[in-house]
Scaffold this motif. Structure first.
Motif: not given
Ligand code: XIL
Length: 317
Positions: A44-50, A81-83, A88-90, A129-131, A207-209, A237-239, A277-279, A285-287
């Motif tokens: 889940p890209g967002n829905s399990m965050k704090w 599970g993430h995260n 961020n997104q706390l 734990v993220n970042e 892996g955001h490259l 985890t997020e290529l 891959i991160w979608d 894409s969030w990019i």
């Molecule tokens: C991103 C989501 O993809 C976006 O929808 C949201 O607006 C911001 O967060 N590192 C991470 C992810 O660990 O949770 C982030 O996801 C991208 C960077």
């Protein structure tokens, strides 16, 4: 259903994709996402965050996360599970609350324990734990590290282990793909957690490259092996591999090579269990929303058509 690609390509546990709840009204998008001959795993890209799961203290909302968990289950896909805890997104009640160290420890225990227990039995691995680090390897400042130092990492991991003893517990970060100050900081943290007997099973390499700036396969493999030598597994985890727009045939060809490089590096390392891959499509894409003027980072384009990067992935496995 069987996870054909996930289970055969490179012998890895999975190849997967992140997804997000708003996208699930797009039926063509969901059809490809749900094809478990392509994707053996989802995150889940967002829905399990704090901010999504405990928007006010003690009030937990799992509806959106549950939709993603159910999708994975119905599709026969693994779930990451993430995260549990991230700067961020706390939820703002945590940062605004002026809590002391004792209260923050309890808040973190309650959060991780409640969220991880809710999904217990459904999750292959959790980014607990993220970042945690800055790019120079120093501890990232935010409410928990400011009050507790890196002890917050231990608190979160211990709570997560108790809540779901079967989930693999990860620490996840970006810019740790190849050797450097940040990768060293992660190695030192995992080493000290292991020495203290703290539960830690994996390192997530986001892996955001950037197209044309991906480290060599040799540099990736050496660094991946520096992690697995500590007795943990790793996963990409997020290529995504972004470019300065517009797309050109040359950039798309370089991106194909770059995807192949990362995938083949994971394949070469026994302890690299999978790649997410991160979608999967540039459509979601969030990019572009975060890196101005950049995008086209994923293997499917805005129209859900496969790009050369897809062939790079297949070749890399
Ligand atoms: C991103 C989501 O993809 C976006 O929808 C949201 O607006 C911001 O967060 N590192 C991470 C992810 O660990 O949770 C982030 O996801 C991208 C960077």
């Amino acid at each position: 259903k069987t996870n054909t690609v996930a289970k055969t390509l490179g012998g890895k546990l999975y190849f997967g994709s992140a997804t997000d709840n708003p996208e699930l009204t797009d039926t063509a998008y969901v059809a490809t996402l749900s094809d478990n001959t392509l994707f053996g795993q989802i995150t889940p890209g967002n829905s399990m965050k704090w901010d999504a799961t405990e928007p006010s203290q003690g009030t937990f909302t799992f509806a959106a996360g549950d939709v993603i968990a159910a999708l994975a289950k119905n599709n026969g896909q693994l779930l990451r599970g993430h995260n549990c805890v991230w700067y961020n997104q706390l939820a703002s009640w945590v940062t605004a609350g002026n809590f002391n160290a004792t209260a923050l420890t309890s808040i973190l225990q309650t959060h991780c324990s409640t969220v991880v227990s809710h999904y217990a039995g459904q999750v292959y691995s959790w980014d607990v734990v993220n970042e945690p680090f800055n790019d120079d390897g120093t501890v990232r400042a935010f409410v928990f590290s400011n009050a507790l130092g890196l002890a917050y990492v231990t608190t979160a991991l211990v709570a997560a282990r108790a809540a779901d003893p079967k989930a693999k517990l990860y620490i996840n970060d970006y810019n740790i793909d190849s050797a450097g100050a940040k990768a060293t900081a992660m190695i030192n943290l995992v080493t000290s957690l292991k020495a203290a007997g703290t539960p830690i099973d994996g390192v997530g390499i986001q892996g955001h490259l950037i197209v044309g700036e991906v480290p060599s396969k040799a540099a990736l493999v050496a660094n991946y092996e520096a992690f697995t030598a500590l007795g943990v597994e790793i996963a990409i985890t997020e290529l995504d591999i972004r470019m300065t727009l517009p797309e050109t045939p040359a950039l798309l060809a370089q991106q194909q090579t770059d995807y192949q490089t990362v995938i083949s590096a994971c394949k070469a390392v026994a302890g690299c269990v999978g790649v997410t891959i991160w979608d999967y499509t540039d459509k979601y894409s969030w990019i572009p929303g975060v890196f101005s003027g950049q995008g086209a980072a994923l293997p499917w384009d805005d129209n859900l058509v496969r790009k050369p990067a897809y062939d790079g992935i297949i070749a890399g496995f």
